[in-house]
Design a protein around this motif. Structure first.
Motif, PDB file in Angstrom:
ATOM      1  N   LYS A 189     115.023  71.268  20.342  1.00  0.00           N
ATOM      2  CA  LYS A 189     115.336  71.219  18.919  1.00  0.00           C
ATOM      3  C   LYS A 189     115.509  72.630  18.385  1.00  0.00           C
ATOM      4  O   LYS A 189     114.910  73.575  18.893  1.00  0.00           O
ATOM      5  CB  LYS A 189     114.208  70.557  18.127  1.00  0.00           C
ATOM      6  CG  LYS A 189     113.847  69.141  18.529  1.00  0.00           C
ATOM      7  CD  LYS A 189     112.628  68.655  17.752  1.00  0.00           C
ATOM      8  CE  LYS A 189     112.220  67.241  18.136  1.00  0.00           C
ATOM      9  NZ  LYS A 189     111.022  66.796  17.395  1.00  0.00           N
ATOM     10  N   LYS A 197     121.379  68.372  11.353  1.00  0.00           N
ATOM     11  CA  LYS A 197     122.110  68.623  12.588  1.00  0.00           C
ATOM     12  C   LYS A 197     122.878  69.928  12.447  1.00  0.00           C
ATOM     13  O   LYS A 197     123.391  70.253  11.378  1.00  0.00           O
ATOM     14  CB  LYS A 197     123.101  67.486  12.875  1.00  0.00           C
ATOM     15  CG  LYS A 197     122.451  66.134  13.167  1.00  0.00           C
ATOM     16  CD  LYS A 197     121.911  66.096  14.579  1.00  0.00           C
ATOM     17  CE  LYS A 197     121.444  64.675  14.927  1.00  0.00           C
ATOM     18  NZ  LYS A 197     120.946  64.594  16.306  1.00  0.00           N
ATOM     19  N   ARG A 199     125.384  72.935  14.955  1.00  0.00           N
ATOM     20  CA  ARG A 199     126.198  73.112  16.154  1.00  0.00           C
ATOM     21  C   ARG A 199     125.745  74.336  16.923  1.00  0.00           C
ATOM     22  O   ARG A 199     125.473  75.392  16.334  1.00  0.00           O
ATOM     23  CB  ARG A 199     127.674  73.251  15.768  1.00  0.00           C
ATOM     24  CG  ARG A 199     128.623  73.552  16.934  1.00  0.00           C
ATOM     25  CD  ARG A 199     130.076  73.430  16.502  1.00  0.00           C
ATOM     26  NE  ARG A 199     130.363  74.220  15.321  1.00  0.00           N
ATOM     27  CZ  ARG A 199     130.672  75.522  15.357  1.00  0.00           C
ATOM     28  NH1 ARG A 199     130.704  76.178  16.516  1.00  0.00           N
ATOM     29  NH2 ARG A 199     130.946  76.173  14.230  1.00  0.00           N
ATOM     30  N   MET A 217     127.949  67.635  11.687  1.00  0.00           N
ATOM     31  CA  MET A 217     128.382  66.800  12.804  1.00  0.00           C
ATOM     32  C   MET A 217     127.953  67.390  14.144  1.00  0.00           C
ATOM     33  O   MET A 217     128.353  66.897  15.200  1.00  0.00           O
ATOM     34  CB  MET A 217     129.909  66.637  12.772  1.00  0.00           C
ATOM     35  CG  MET A 217     130.445  66.028  11.488  1.00  0.00           C
ATOM     36  SD  MET A 217     129.812  64.353  11.207  1.00  0.00           S
ATOM     37  CE  MET A 217     130.661  63.480  12.531  1.00  0.00           C
ATOM     38  N   GLY A 218     127.141  68.431  14.118  1.00  0.00           N
ATOM     39  CA  GLY A 218     126.714  69.082  15.347  1.00  0.00           C
ATOM     40  C   GLY A 218     125.779  68.200  16.165  1.00  0.00           C
ATOM     41  O   GLY A 218     125.291  67.165  15.694  1.00  0.00           O
ATOM     42  N   ASN A 219     125.507  68.651  17.391  1.00  0.00           N
ATOM     43  CA  ASN A 219     124.699  67.834  18.303  1.00  0.00           C
ATOM     44  C   ASN A 219     123.302  68.402  18.545  1.00  0.00           C
ATOM     45  O   ASN A 219     122.601  67.958  19.452  1.00  0.00           O
ATOM     46  CB  ASN A 219     125.418  67.664  19.643  1.00  0.00           C
ATOM     47  CG  ASN A 219     125.703  68.993  20.323  1.00  0.00           C
ATOM     48  OD1 ASN A 219     125.411  70.046  19.772  1.00  0.00           O
ATOM     49  ND2 ASN A 219     126.274  68.945  21.518  1.00  0.00           N
ATOM     50  N   VAL A 220     122.884  69.393  17.740  1.00  0.00           N
ATOM     51  CA  VAL A 220     121.548  69.956  17.889  1.00  0.00           C
ATOM     52  C   VAL A 220     120.682  69.486  16.719  1.00  0.00           C
ATOM     53  O   VAL A 220     121.017  69.714  15.558  1.00  0.00           O
ATOM     54  CB  VAL A 220     121.578  71.504  17.923  1.00  0.00           C
ATOM     55  CG1 VAL A 220     120.157  72.062  18.017  1.00  0.00           C
ATOM     56  CG2 VAL A 220     122.420  71.997  19.095  1.00  0.00           C
ATOM     57  N   GLU A 221     119.587  68.818  17.040  1.00  0.00           N
ATOM     58  CA  GLU A 221     118.649  68.398  16.002  1.00  0.00           C
ATOM     59  C   GLU A 221     117.882  69.612  15.491  1.00  0.00           C
ATOM     60  O   GLU A 221     117.391  70.417  16.281  1.00  0.00           O
ATOM     61  CB  GLU A 221     117.667  67.371  16.555  1.00  0.00           C
ATOM     62  CG  GLU A 221     116.652  66.889  15.528  1.00  0.00           C
ATOM     63  CD  GLU A 221     115.610  65.948  16.103  1.00  0.00           C
ATOM     64  OE1 GLU A 221     114.761  65.470  15.329  1.00  0.00           O
ATOM     65  OE2 GLU A 221     115.645  65.697  17.331  1.00  0.00           O
TER      66      GLU A 221
END
Length: 308
Positions: A189, A197, A199, A217-221
């Motif tokens: 995380k 979120k 990127r 819209m990124g994929n990192v919490e």
């Protein structure tokens, strides 16, 4: 008043009595006086990482010097505040060395103040730890800081360690490197001032320099430490490529209620060096501040603010 006090306030007076344009051209003049090989080394370094602006005289690009000039011109009072809140002579010597390096390209004082005795973060004269430590490692990378902690204090000198890392390849190596140690929790995380979120922005220079960019819209919490960890924290280390201010904001309750030892990188831009101490002071004015650094004296980076 000692020698460093006199030199620091003399530099401050020189900067504060100059116009913005005068400061800029004085830095340009000082840059022109250093050896060509050193100029090339500086330019390559700045342009590779991009934290402090680009520098390419052949293309008339002096962004790095412009940003240093702006920091000195607009924030000298803030740097004076930091200087007067530093708790030891070594720290004050280092702050003077950094600012004099920015202004004069002086490498002598940075050479004198470089840390050679202790590992990054763990100045054993300052950072006292025991078996009850609950440690948070922000930017755990491949486990180098945790391994350094264990080497310096011992395997039995912590209760729990939380490791946060955002780069998948580094996260896998992190888990492998620390698999033989107990009570370590790995969290894939990011940490900031609010949940969401982001990127991952990968850097060619090194995966250790990867950072987060605003992108819903990124994929990192991304979490806050206040929301993600409910138990008392005793130590926070943060080296997260310029996102340290956001992490501190998201750990405000822990800082106020737990008074953890803070080991914070303050070199990823020209602002953190003064702004982060002031942020912490506003949350808890009882903190004592120290500075240490490990890097080339040509341009000091790897600067750690130790707040105790």
């Amino acid at each position: 008043m000692n020698k460093i006090d006199r030199e620091f306030y003399s530099l401050a007076d020189k900067i504060q009595s100059s116009t913005e344009k005068e400061i800029y051209y004085q830095i340009r003049k000082n840059f022109d006086l250093i050896p060509e090989a050193t100029k090339t080394s500086c330019m390559n370094f700045f342009n590779q990482f991009g934290y402090w602006g680009l520098l390419n005289p052949k293309e008339n690009n002096y962004e790095e010097i412009e940003l240093k000039e702006e920091a000195l011109y607009h924030h000298m009072e803030d740097f004076i505040w930091v200087y007067e809140h530093l708790a030891d002579y070594r720290s004050k010597s280092l702050l003077f060395a950094i600012l004099n390096n920015w202004y004069s390209y002086d490498f002598l004082q940075t050479t004198k103040t470089k840390e050679y005795l202790f590992d990054d973060y763990f100045d054993l004269d300052l950072v006292k730890c025991d078996k009850n430590e609950v440690i948070v490692d922000l930017g755990a990378y491949t486990g180098d800081t945790v391994l350094s902690y264990i080497q310096n204090y011992g395997e039995d000198f912590y209760q729990k360690i939380y490791c946060y890392e955002i780069t998948p390849e580094s996260f896998d190596i992190l888990k492998q490197n620390l698999k033989d140690f107990s009570n370590i929790e790995f969290r894939f995380k990011g940490v900031g001032s609010h949940e969401g979120k982001m990127r991952l922005e990968e850097k060619e220079a090194s995966s250790s320099a990867n950072s987060l960019t605003e992108d819903s819209m990124g994929n990192v919490e991304v979490v806050t430490l206040d929301g993600d960890i409910k138990e008392k924290i005793t130590l926070i280390k943060a080296d997260i490529e310029g996102y340290e201010q956001q992490a501190i904001l998201g750990a405000k309750n822990h800082i106020i209620n737990d008074h953890p030892k803070l080991l914070i990188s303050v070199y990823h831009n020209n602002e953190d060096l003064w702004k982060i101490p002031k942020m912490i002071h506003e949350m808890d004015s009882s903190y004592q501040f120290y500075l240490r650094y490990h890097s080339s004296p040509i341009y000091p980076t790897e600067i750690t603010l130790i707040a105790l």
